[in-house]
Design an enzyme around this catalytic site. Sequence first.
Site, PDB file in Angstrom:
ATOM      1  CB  CYS A 134      -9.345   4.020   1.380  1.00  0.00           C
ATOM      2  SG  CYS A 134     -10.483   3.448   2.566  1.00  0.00           S
ATOM      3  CB  CYS A 137      -8.646   1.530   4.128  1.00  0.00           C
ATOM      4  SG  CYS A 137     -10.398   1.591   3.199  1.00  0.00           S
ATOM      5  CG  ASP A 138      -4.653   2.245   3.579  1.00  0.00           C
ATOM      6  OD1 ASP A 138      -5.225   1.472   4.153  1.00  0.00           O
ATOM      7  OD2 ASP A 138      -4.777   2.642   2.427  1.00  0.00           O
TER       8      ASP A 138
END
Length: 307
Positions: A134, A137-138
């Site tokens: 993701c 997300c990261d």
Amino acid sequence: MKCDIAIVGAGPAGLTAALYGARAGLDVTVLEMGVPGGQIMNTDWIENYPGFPEGLTGVELMTNFLTQATNFEQVSLVMGHVTRIDREGTGFRITYGSEDTLLAKALIVATGANPRALGVAGEKELTGSGVSYCAVCDGAFFRDKEVAVVGGGDTALEDAVFLTKFARKVTMIHRRDAFRGAKILQERVRNNEKIELAMNRTVEEIHGNGKVESLTLQNVETLETDTLNVDGVFILVGTKPNTGWINEDLQLDMINGYLTANDEMQTSIPGLFAAGDVRKKMLRQVSTAVGDGAVAAVSAARYIEEN
Ligand code: NAP
């Protein structure tokens, strides 16, 4: 607990089904095991959902979906992991959470899909330590670092560009010499100076001692291998349907794990409908999930009336 329509999954398909079910005057319970909104919550920017010419974030879009559905007092959102579905007359008994049960006259499965793994050595061990599924997300963890993106679909192309906001360099590794994703996204990748392409390459192994340090790549034509030093690798090679939780004795028809349903979203079990990415279909988009959700709710309402 009892309701007219139970919906498993609060992504675009499930929340649209809830909205249409409520507008048909039915009591709807949406069961969700994680954060409502589905996969699209991990999408940075959406520019192909009609009605928003400037685009908007995945979080904004899904917050609106959730608000619109739960504005109806007939819609209840219940947090819980569904573990079992059983037939109960013409309806269903749904087991969730710690053996709670919900009786529903009709059921819509809208559990979407999850990222697929590559299945190479080092992947599992280094997940969360440089291996990610993701970018939204990261991505921010890789400011000024070098990362790789594996895949050639819309997600990989879109996320490679997104990652250039943070990373010094992004190497896109794709197993063929042509991308699968939309031409407009391909152009953006090719025009981005921070993105380097490694076409006709596969990842053979991910190395690192506690965190990702390098990848072994293989040229699919020459079979030669080389090493790419990176701080992180984003594996964006498609999705797998989220149907593993469905008990086998229900004997629901699936193809490669995707639920099969007709034009009315009716699966092989009367009264059980499928909507969104979990369904075997040609195009998985928010716009197609919404259509599925609307049709599934109207079909469920009709089923309830007839039974
Ligand atoms: P996808 O379209 O299925 O593409 C997966 C990519 O990963 C393909 O390029 C595939 O290569 C590659 N791949 C698959 N297995 C692999 C493996 N084992 N090793 C190396 N490469 C592998 O998946 P997606 O990009 O996640 O998209 C999923 C769905 O969401 C699609 O319908 C897509 O259109 C949609 N989506 C839309 C948008 C948007 O409209 N903005 C954004 C994101 C996703 P091959 O090409 O060689 O098969």
